[in-house]
Design a protein around this motif. Structure first.
Motif, mmCIF file in Angstrom:
data_model
loop_
_atom_site.group_PDB
_atom_site.id
_atom_site.type_symbol
_atom_site.label_atom_id
_atom_site.label_comp_id
_atom_site.label_asym_id
_atom_site.label_seq_id
_atom_site.Cartn_x
_atom_site.Cartn_y
_atom_site.Cartn_z
ATOM 1 N N ALA A 1 0.841 -1.209 0.000
ATOM 2 C CA ALA A 1 0.000 0.000 0.000
ATOM 3 C C ALA A 1 0.873 1.256 0.000
ATOM 4 N N ILE A 2 1.952 1.236 0.800
ATOM 5 C CA ILE A 2 2.855 2.404 0.861
ATOM 6 C C ILE A 2 3.480 2.633 -0.519
ATOM 7 N N GLY A 3 3.981 1.546 -1.118
ATOM 8 C CA GLY A 3 4.618 1.659 -2.440
ATOM 9 C C GLY A 3 3.621 2.099 -3.491
ATOM 10 N N PHE A 4 2.395 1.571 -3.388
ATOM 11 C CA PHE A 4 1.363 1.892 -4.372
ATOM 12 C C PHE A 4 1.033 3.389 -4.325
ATOM 13 N N ILE A 5 0.852 3.914 -3.109
ATOM 14 C CA ILE A 5 0.507 5.342 -2.989
ATOM 15 C C ILE A 5 1.662 6.186 -3.535
ATOM 16 N N ASP A 6 2.891 5.779 -3.205
ATOM 17 C CA ASP A 6 4.066 6.509 -3.681
ATOM 18 C C ASP A 6 4.127 6.508 -5.212
ATOM 19 N N ASP A 7 3.954 5.309 -5.792
ATOM 20 C CA ASP A 7 3.970 5.191 -7.259
ATOM 21 C C ASP A 7 2.847 6.007 -7.877
ATOM 22 N N TYR A 8 1.655 5.914 -7.275
ATOM 23 C CA TYR A 8 0.488 6.607 -7.807
ATOM 24 C C TYR A 8 0.738 8.122 -7.832
ATOM 25 N N LEU A 9 1.279 8.630 -6.726
ATOM 26 C CA LEU A 9 1.544 10.070 -6.668
ATOM 27 C C LEU A 9 2.585 10.466 -7.710
ATOM 28 N N LYS A 10 3.623 9.598 -7.869
ATOM 29 C CA LYS A 10 4.716 9.939 -8.801
ATOM 30 C C LYS A 10 4.298 9.755 -10.253
ATOM 31 N N GLN A 11 3.699 8.602 -10.558
ATOM 32 C CA GLN A 11 3.457 8.261 -11.962
ATOM 33 C C GLN A 11 2.138 8.796 -12.491
ATOM 34 N N VAL A 12 1.080 8.759 -11.674
ATOM 35 C CA VAL A 12 -0.224 9.183 -12.175
ATOM 36 C C VAL A 12 -0.454 10.669 -11.893
ATOM 37 N N LYS A 13 -0.173 11.075 -10.667
ATOM 38 C CA LYS A 13 -0.409 12.480 -10.311
ATOM 39 C C LYS A 13 0.785 13.373 -10.677
ATOM 40 N N LYS A 14 1.864 12.708 -11.189
ATOM 41 C CA LYS A 14 3.074 13.412 -11.628
ATOM 42 C C LYS A 14 3.646 14.323 -10.527
ATOM 43 N N CYS A 15 3.528 13.839 -9.312
ATOM 44 C CA CYS A 15 4.054 14.599 -8.187
ATOM 45 C C CYS A 15 5.440 14.004 -7.897
ATOM 46 N N ASN A 16 6.503 14.694 -8.300
ATOM 47 C CA ASN A 16 7.862 14.155 -8.350
ATOM 48 C C ASN A 16 8.359 13.464 -7.089
ATOM 49 N N LEU A 17 8.034 14.021 -5.933
ATOM 50 C CA LEU A 17 8.576 13.478 -4.685
ATOM 51 C C LEU A 17 7.755 12.313 -4.135
ATOM 52 N N GLY A 18 6.579 12.086 -4.736
ATOM 53 C CA GLY A 18 5.707 11.026 -4.228
ATOM 54 C C GLY A 18 5.296 11.352 -2.816
ATOM 55 N N PHE A 19 5.453 10.383 -1.965
ATOM 56 C CA PHE A 19 5.117 10.479 -0.561
ATOM 57 C C PHE A 19 6.005 11.466 0.195
ATOM 58 N N GLY A 20 7.243 11.574 -0.261
ATOM 59 C CA GLY A 20 8.249 12.301 0.514
ATOM 60 C C GLY A 20 8.972 11.289 1.390
ATOM 61 N N VAL A 21 10.296 11.488 1.546
ATOM 62 C CA VAL A 21 11.121 10.480 2.219
ATOM 63 C C VAL A 21 10.662 10.246 3.662
ATOM 64 N N ARG A 22 10.378 11.340 4.378
ATOM 65 C CA ARG A 22 10.017 11.201 5.800
ATOM 66 C C ARG A 22 8.717 10.437 5.997
ATOM 67 N N ALA A 23 7.706 10.828 5.227
ATOM 68 C CA ALA A 23 6.400 10.168 5.370
ATOM 69 C C ALA A 23 6.524 8.690 5.012
ATOM 70 N N LYS A 24 7.349 8.419 3.986
ATOM 71 C CA LYS A 24 7.518 7.031 3.541
ATOM 72 C C LYS A 24 8.133 6.188 4.661
ATOM 73 N N PHE A 25 9.187 6.730 5.286
ATOM 74 C CA PHE A 25 9.851 6.013 6.384
ATOM 75 C C PHE A 25 8.916 5.854 7.582
ATOM 76 N N LEU A 26 8.111 6.894 7.837
ATOM 77 C CA LEU A 26 7.191 6.847 8.972
ATOM 78 C C LEU A 26 6.192 5.708 8.804
ATOM 79 N N PHE A 27 5.587 5.622 7.612
ATOM 80 C CA PHE A 27 4.604 4.562 7.377
ATOM 81 C C PHE A 27 5.261 3.186 7.355
ATOM 82 N N GLN A 28 6.467 3.133 6.802
ATOM 83 C CA GLN A 28 7.177 1.839 6.793
ATOM 84 C C GLN A 28 7.426 1.396 8.232
ATOM 85 N N GLY A 29 7.867 2.352 9.062
ATOM 86 C CA GLY A 29 8.150 2.054 10.471
ATOM 87 C C GLY A 29 6.896 1.580 11.179
ATOM 88 N N LEU A 30 5.779 2.197 10.856
ATOM 89 C CA LEU A 30 4.513 1.854 11.509
ATOM 90 C C LEU A 30 4.082 0.424 11.163
#
Ligand code: 57M
Length: 359
Positions: free
Chosen positions: A110-139
């Motif tokens: 789910a974390i990877g999917f949201i990141d990919d979706y933001l980057k590839q579909v919404k063309k948002c270059n940073l996706g989730f952002g490094v901090r948010a990504k690590f936070l959710f992974q940690g959780l």
């Protein structure tokens, strides 16, 4: 599901006894996963193309990657779908470890999917952002570690490869340790996923290796004979590992050079986390450094490169990190780098299997 439907009928049809055996279900779980990926692959590629989920290629990368622009990505969703369906079909669903490993895999997916979706579909270059990504992974890793910790009789001892008498008991500190294994593996696989077939090959090899370790750890007699920590119930993880390997092979059909699709973070983060969770459950956590040695080498190349780059204000150890780019820039063809890295991965897997005897 198949186990729960057919095994109870074994008293009437003795042939159904076969569903009791982990070995039998492991083989068919692997084949089911492979066939799902294989048959759904072309449809998924078409759908991803229609949805324009095409890879954006960085300008500063090796030149031969520019032609890959637009390759459908997020193919990891197919791999994880196939792992889920096959595990539901063939594993014993009353086993807590099966649910824990599925939870971890799906959470990271789910974390990877949201990141990919933001980057590839919404063309948002940073996706989730490094901090948010690590936070959710940690959780997700924390929840996985706590679930494992509270399974009755789960040992918090850590097994060291080659040393059968050294098994430090971490107690509650096992939770952050397990988190580190899961998050670390997830990100290391993600870094490795930079050439066609490069990450999925070693994932298949590692899943195959852990398939054996899970079987051994979950079999009281074999575990005793080989002096491996016995983990009651971990045998069902053999079935899960087979689905990883099978789905991986099915995906490789399309991801082999020249790739028709990439797995995206959807695949790399979840497959890495799945391997980490398997290593924790089978009590072969440290061994993952050897089994997944290629991922470790790739991650270390990034750590050293970035550290050196910062310390020396722009000088480099490698032509480019992660390590596979270094060899590409040295002139090796992409399939050559990939197959050579697989060879290293197979060698490491064999060395790890030798720890069953060398201790
Ligand atoms: C993601 N992703 C691929 C694809 C895949 C800190 C830094 C080193 C991080 C690192 C990084 O971001 N790594 C993680 C690597 C990307 O692939 C996509 O990402 C998914 C995995 N997460 O499934 O969707 C590209 O990789 C290629 N690819 C294939 N075949 C495949 O089957 O060819 C992927 C899968 C794709 C495709 O070209 O676009 C990636 O590499 O971006 N960053 C880097 O890896 C960058 N390294 C870097 O900047 N190094 C610097 C140091 C100082 C930080 C240096 O050494 O000078 C490189 N990546 C790229 N270009 N693309 C360098 C520049």
């Amino acid at each position: 599901m198949i186990y729960h439907i057919f095994y109870p009928l074994a008293s009437t049809f003795t042939a159904f006894n076969v569903f009791r055996y982990i070995t039998f279900r492991t083989i068919y779980a692997g084949l089911t996963a492979l066939l799902i990926c294989f048959f759904l692959g072309p449809w998924v590629i078409r759908k991803l193309q229609e949805m324009q989920v095409g890879q954006f290629i960085r300008e500063d990368g090796p030149a031969n990657h520019h032609k890959k622009a637009g390759t459908p990505t997020m193919g990891g969703s197919l791999v994880i779908f196939s792992v889920m369906v096959s595990t539901f079909l063939w594993a014993q669903l009353t086993n807590p470890y099966v649910w824990i490993v599925l939870f971890c895999t799906l959470g990271f997916c789910a974390i990877g999917f949201i990141d990919d979706y933001l980057k590839q579909v919404k063309k948002c270059n940073l996706g989730f952002g490094v901090r948010a990504k690590f936070l959710f992974q940690g959780l997700v890793a924390l929840m996985t570690a706590v679930f494992v910790y509270i399974v009755p009789d789960f040992s918090t001892q850590v097994t060291l490869p080659f040393f059968k008498n050294i098994q430090p008991d971490l107690g509650p500190a096992y939770i952050p340790f397990a988190m580190l294994v899961i998050v670390g593996t997830s990100n290391a696989v993600n870094l490795t996923d930079g050439l066609d077939g490069l990450a999925i090959g070693p994932v298949i090899i590692a899943a195959g290796t852990y398939m054996l370790f899970a079987y051994v750890a979950g079999h009281v007699k074999i575990a005793q004979y080989l002096q491996v920590q016995y983990v009651a119930g971990s045998g069902e993880i053999t079935v899960f590992c087979a689905t990883l390997a099978g789905a991986g092979l099915g995906f490789l059909w399309f991801n082999s050079y020249p790739a028709q699709m990439f797995m995206g973070d959807t695949g790399s983060l979840s497959l890495g986390a799945a391997l980490g969770a398997v290593a924790v459950i089978t009590k072969q956590e440290i061994l993952l450094v050897i089994v997944g040695g290629l991922f470790v080498i790739e991650a270390l190349s990034v750590i050293f490169q970035v550290g050196f780059f910062k310390m020396t204000h722009g000088r480099r150890i490698f032509k480019m990190a992660p390590l596979h780019h270094h060899f590409e820039l040295k002139g090796w063809e992409e399939p050559k780098v990939c197959v050579r890295f697989w060879i290293i991965s197979i060698t490491l897997a064999l060395i790890s299997l030798s720890t069953l005897k060398l201790r």
